[in-house]
Scaffold this motif. Structure first.
Motif, short mmCIF file in Angstrom:
data_model
loop_
_atom_site.label_atom_id
_atom_site.label_comp_id
_atom_site.label_asym_id
_atom_site.label_seq_id
_atom_site.Cartn_x
_atom_site.Cartn_y
_atom_site.Cartn_z
N SER A 1 0.94 -1.20 -0.15
CA SER A 1 0.17 0.07 -0.04
C SER A 1 0.75 1.09 0.04
O SER A 1 2.06 1.24 0.57
N ARG A 2 0.44 2.33 -0.75
CA ARG A 2 1.07 3.48 -0.66
C ARG A 2 0.92 4.38 0.25
O ARG A 2 -0.21 4.47 0.90
N VAL B 1 0.26 8.23 2.16
CA VAL B 1 -0.59 9.19 1.74
C VAL B 1 -0.26 10.47 2.37
O VAL B 1 0.16 10.73 3.45
N VAL C 1 -1.56 14.44 2.98
CA VAL C 1 -2.70 15.36 3.19
C VAL C 1 -2.40 16.63 3.73
O VAL C 1 -1.37 16.95 4.37
N ALA D 1 1.80 13.06 6.50
CA ALA D 1 2.10 11.97 5.74
C ALA D 1 1.69 10.85 6.57
O ALA D 1 1.97 10.74 7.71
N ASP E 1 1.19 6.31 6.66
CA ASP E 1 1.30 5.01 6.38
C ASP E 1 1.28 4.04 7.50
O ASP E 1 2.21 4.24 8.53
N SER F 1 2.16 8.08 11.35
CA SER F 1 1.93 9.25 10.98
C SER F 1 2.91 10.52 11.35
O SER F 1 3.43 10.47 12.36
N ASP G 1 7.08 5.00 1.77
CA ASP G 1 7.20 4.35 3.15
C ASP G 1 8.40 3.32 3.26
O ASP G 1 9.12 3.47 2.24
N ILE H 1 4.04 7.67 -2.89
CA ILE H 1 2.55 8.15 -3.01
C ILE H 1 2.26 8.19 -4.31
O ILE H 1 3.17 8.48 -5.40
N ALA H 2 0.82 8.15 -4.69
CA ALA H 2 0.32 7.96 -5.81
C ALA H 2 0.82 9.03 -7.03
O ALA H 2 0.87 8.87 -8.12
N GLU I 1 1.20 15.77 -4.20
CA GLU I 1 0.01 16.51 -3.45
C GLU I 1 0.36 17.74 -3.49
O GLU I 1 1.53 18.23 -3.23
#
Length: 997
Positions: free
Chosen positions: A717-718, A720, A722, A745, A747, A789, A816, A822-823, A826
């Motif tokens: 999983s990537r 994130v 925000v 950030a 994960d 986090s 991570d 990250i996809a 941001e």
């Protein structure tokens, strides 16, 4: 005169010779033999005066006659007796009072002696005020002189045997003292003969015996005590070599100290016994001989024995480094590979540890006994340390395996140690050294108040390299200031502004070669006395062969900045090969000084040794195989990993193309291949790797076991990112040293990779990289090794913000700990306010030639200017914006603008002026109604009525030089839609009015 204390005087007299006048019987005589002998004074029983005469003669107090005799039986005169006694008592015969004797002249050689005795109360003259110096001395007079002179004042209870002495006689008490002290026994057993004369020999004996009585007799010598005290002086603190050093048993250490003490003592018969003191490191030594006994405490340190091979201590010295100490020197290649990565030593996180230290680099001390390990990450908490038996001593013996718990909790702030810079003429490079490793990330640097860049030194973690924007001359002093310097546990320097004056040392000395040595078949390592510029060696190094052919050499960095590795290709030979190495002049050191031409004979030896596998580590999904020498790719490209528990063998195809899964660097083969936790055996076929010899030697088949302990599980999983935003500086608020953009950030699987968060290159604002000096701070949830986090603050120096602007802030490439990114980038809107807080100001206003326009000049460049940004007042009437024909920039600096003004025309009318002129009236339409209103509109000029054919509205040029124009003023006003501002975004100074006319 004051009478001197006899005992003190006589102790001194026994140690020194009194250089005084001789005691003579007839004519005074000053001759004195070094070893006097007299024909009539012999060492026989009947010459009781022999020892006295010899002693006083040797001391220069008496002497004999020219014929070589002493005449001991001749009577002594009063003056001769006075001289001998005064000298024996050590009286001051110079500073005396005159006794006033009629028959003793001041010129007499006896004057001082007689006067001194009188002043001391020892002798006196006769009632007729004479002394009778030539008269013979009677035994009674002698008794008084001796007793008073030597202070015999405690009469002993003895009965005198002398029939010629009774209590009524004046001299009875003096005779009593002499007899009691055994100074004399009388002329016969029953007679003292007080009126008989005293001979020269007798007087010498009487004084000599008196000296012996009043001089303290030496205590009997305790030879045992003397020997013991001598032995004490031989004891000293020392270092003792013992197996396992300070870790040896108490009994072993005590025996070693006993042997050490015994070796120190050379006094015969002295016995030494050692016992441990209550103070660590101290020992009590008891020395005895006979009844004599003395205790002395000494300090002992314990060194390791030559055959001690173990780790003695492991200590975390800061958040970045751990120090490992060995009992004896280790072989460097068994703890560090060719790139100085640590091998055969591992740290495992245990309870309380928050960070995996990551890759470990090391440096070994010159004595080979201290290894300083530097972590890629940090040490924080408790770690299980383990060293293996693969570590070897310099003589090839294995060290004992060692395990220990290492506690790291760095709360100490770094301190600046020194700053330095060197240059031939000038430099912009400065080195600042701290007492522990420091992190360049986030550090803001200034040199002489100008912004500078800062970076970690690649070889010394304690050093920051600062590069200024301007050169500083050699011999001058620059002020270097650093803000936000912190160690790797985020301890900031105190105070948080490190400043130092650095004098740039003028370096004009050419570097010289200290050593040149051959490495393998085709490389030479040259060591200089200064740090060298590797790039300057390009095209300047070569080997010249005996046949005249030349092999050009390529330079690369060595183990440190002073070493250069020169490598040649195509060398093929058998056994030994001799060539001449040339390094041309103009290779340079790091400050630009050129080397002189260097040449030397070098001999390459044929390398027939194959690279051997030494150790295998597993780190971050990679198998790391270390060899005994630098390696290259061999012919075999298949390795096998065998699970020791299940026996399952997994083939690994080694693909070196673009480093897909196999990489070779120096002496290390790294294979990217994920394995689950467990124990494995790696099998490398022969010719998997080769060395770098002219004719490469392949490895033999090799197998070795290794352990896999993955810190994290598989994670696809990537992470994130925000909430990219900031809280900008409000209007009217002062801009601080730095401004902040924030984001979070997340994960929850393997945790956010904090390295990517700290990488300032992962952020842009307004499409551009962040200003120099930007840095990142974080608040993590979880641990640094698994931060689920991370609240991130990206801090930007206000001085680097040139323009106040609201623009996109982009976060990219955050990963991570499993390597997932990250996809997509941001983005959030962030406002930064310019650090330049100066307000532009309207400085000048002038009427241009022809009077048709105004020129407005500002204190600095502004972004734009239009008719809504200012007011023009003509003859106290404010122009409408409709009267402004145009506003344009007149130069490339954007600080000067031309304002063209248009007026209206009333054709063939009377002007509302003092003389009611008639003609074509040029006016300002102040009420903006399109017609001339004589009551409100402002007349600018009246021209001939034939000038214009019709009425005109805001379309004709004005003549600002007209006599009708009596005043002209300009002021900036704030247009809320687009206020005047400079390129830093700072608004202008509004509402300040300029008088143009």
């Amino acid at each position: 005169m004051e009478k001197l204390n006899y005992e003190k005087i006589f102790k001194a007299m026994l140690a020194t010779t009194v250089a005084a006048g001789a005691f003579v019987a007839v004519a005074p005589m000053n001759t004195q033999a070094a070893n006097p002998t007299f024909s009539d004074v012999k060492d026989i029983p009947s010459h009781h005066f022999y020892e006295a005469v010899m002693d006083f003669t040797a001391r220069g107090m008496i002497s004999g006659y020219p014929d070589g005799t002493f005449k001991p039986g001749k009577s002594i005169t009063r003056q001769d007796a006075a001289k001998l006694l005064a000298l024996a008592l050590g009286l001051d015969t110079k500073n005396v009072q005159n006794p006033g004797f009629k028959d003793v002249s001041k010129t007499s050689p006896y004057y001082g002696h007689i006067a001194a005795l009188v002043e001391a109360g020892i002798i006196s003259g006769y009632v007729d005020n004479t002394f009778k110096p030539e008269a013979s001395l009677s035994r009674a007079q002698m008794a008084k002189m001796i007793v008073l002179g030597f202070e015999f004042n405690e009469t002993k209870t003895v009965k005198l045997p002398f029939s010629d002495i009774n209590d009524k006689q004046w001299h009875a008490e003096f005779v009593q003292e002499l007899y009691a002290n055994e100074i004399t026994t009388g002329t016969t057993p029953t007679k003292f003969s007080p009126n008989a004369v005293v001979t020269r020999g007798q007087m010498a004996s009487f004084v000599f015996r008196s000296e012996a009585i009043v001089t303290p007799k030496p205590e009997p010598v305790d030879v045992d005590k003397v020997a013991v005290e001598a032995a004490v002086s031989q004891l000293k603190d020392g270092a003792v070599t013992v197996s396992r050093g300070n870790d040896a048993t108490d009994a072993t250490k005590l025996a070693a100290v006993q042997a050490y003490i015994t070796s120190l003592i050379t006094e015969n018969g002295v016995v030494a016994k050692v016992a441990a003191s209550t103070t660590a490191g101290n020992y009590v030594v008891t020395l005895t001989k006979g009844e004599a006994k003395v205790d002395k405490t000494i300090a002992i340190t314990f060194g390791f024995a030559a055959d001690d091979r173990f780790v003695t201590e492991v200590t975390a010295i800061n958040a970045k480094q751990v120090e490992v100490k060995f009992a004896t020197p280790v072989t460097k290649t068994t703890i560090l590979n060719a790139t100085n990565e640590v091998q055969n030593i591992a740290f495992t996180m245990v309870s309380g540890a928050t960070v995996n230290p990551g890759q470990l680099k090391g440096s070994l001390s010159e004595d080979g006994k201290t290894l300083t390990i530097t972590a890629n990450w940090v040490f924080d908490g408790e770690y299980a340390f383990k060293s293996t038996a693969a570590i070897k001593s310099e003589t090839g013996e294995k060290f004992d395996e060692y395990t220990a718990i290492v506690k790291a909790n760095d709360k100490v702030a770094p301190k600046l140690v020194s700053g330095s810079a060197a240059a031939k003429t000038s430099t912009n490079s400065f080195a600042l050294l701290f007492d522990e490793p420091v992190n360049a990330a986030g550090v803001i640097a200034y040199v002489n108040n100008g912004a500078a860049t800062v970076a970690n030194n690649p070889t010394n973690p304690n050093r920051l390299d600062v590069t200024s924007s301007k050169q500083v001359a050699a011999g001058t002093t620059a002020t270097v200031k650093l803000v936000n310097v912190k160690d790797y546990n985020n301890n900031l320097t105190t105070p948080n502004s490190v400043e130092t004056a650095v004098t740039i040392s003028a370096d004009t000395i050419a570097p010289i070669v200290l050593n040149a040595k051959v490495i393998g078949e085709n490389r030479v390592e040259i060591t200089y006395d200064k740090n060298m510029n590797i790039a300057s060696f390009k095209g300047r190094a070569r080997l010249v062969h005996s046949n005249g052919t030349v092999t050009n050499l390529v330079a690369s960095a060595g183990a440190n900045e002073k070493t250069v590795i020169l490598t040649g290709a195509g060398l093929a030979f058998n056994n030994a090969y001799n060539v001449i190495l040339f390094v041309d002049a103009d290779a340079k050191d790091t400050v630009g000084n050129s080397t002189a031409l260097y040449s030397t004979n070098v001999t390459f030896e044929k390398d027939n040794s194959a690279p051997a596998l030494t150790t295998i580590d597993y780190k971050d999904g990679k198998i790391v195989a270390n060899f005994t020498e630098d390696i290259a790719i061999g012919r075999n490209t298949i390795a096998t990993a065998i699970d020791q528990k299940t026996g399952i063998a997994t083939q690994i195809n080694l693909n070196y193309y673009n480093s897909q899964n196999a990489v070779i660097a120096n002496n290390t083969l790294t294979i990217a291949h994920s394995l689950p936790n467990g124990n494995y055996q790696l099998r490398l076929p022969a010719n998997t790797v080769v060395d770098k010899a002219g004719t490469p030697n392949p490895n033999a088949i090799a197998t070795q076991t290794f352990s896999v302990q993955n810190a994290i599980s598989s994670d696809q999983s990537r992470p994130v990112v925000v909430a990219v935003t900031n809280s900008p500086v409000g209007n009217g608020q002062a801009v601080g040293v730095e401004q902040t953009a924030t984001y979070t950030a997340i994960d929850t699987d393997s945790g956010v990779n904090l390295t990517t968060v700290q990488d300032i290159s992962n952020y842009t604002w307004d499409g551009k990289a962040l200003p120099v000096g930007s840095y990142v701070t974080t608040v993590i949830t979880g641990s640094a090794d698994k931060a689920t986090s991370v609240a991130v603050s990206v801090r930007v120096p206000s001085a680097g913000i040139q323009t106040t602007k609201t623009a996109p802030f982009t976060v990219n490439n955050i990963r991570d700990n499993a390597g997932n990114t990250i996809a997509s980038a941001e983005m959030g809107t962030v406002t930064f306010v310019s650090g330049n807080q100066y307000q532009p100001e309207l400085r000048y206003g002038t009427i241009n030639t022809g009077g048709t326009s105004l020129t407005l000049s500002f204190s600095e460049a502004i972004q734009s200017l239009d008719a809504n940004d200012f007011e023009v007042t003509l003859n106290n009437a404010t122009l409408k914006t409709s009267s402004i024909a145009s506003v344009y920039n007149s130069n490339s600096n954007m600080d000067t603008f031309v304002v063209s003004i248009r007026a209206s025309v009333a054709n063939n009318t009377y002007a509302n002026t003092n003389n009611n002129s008639y003609g074509d009236v040029i006016y300002l339409d102040t009420n903006d109604n399109g017609v001339y209103d004589s009551r409100t509109d402002t007349v600018l000029e009246v021209v001939d009525y034939k000038t214009y054919q019709n009425n005109e509205w805001n379309s004709v040029q004005v003549n600002l030089n007209s006599n009708y124009v009596t005043s002209l003023r300009v002021k900036l006003i704030r247009d809320n839609r687009s206020p005047v501002q400079n390129y830093q975004g700072n608004e202008a100074l509004f509402y300040k009015e300029l008088i143009v006319r």
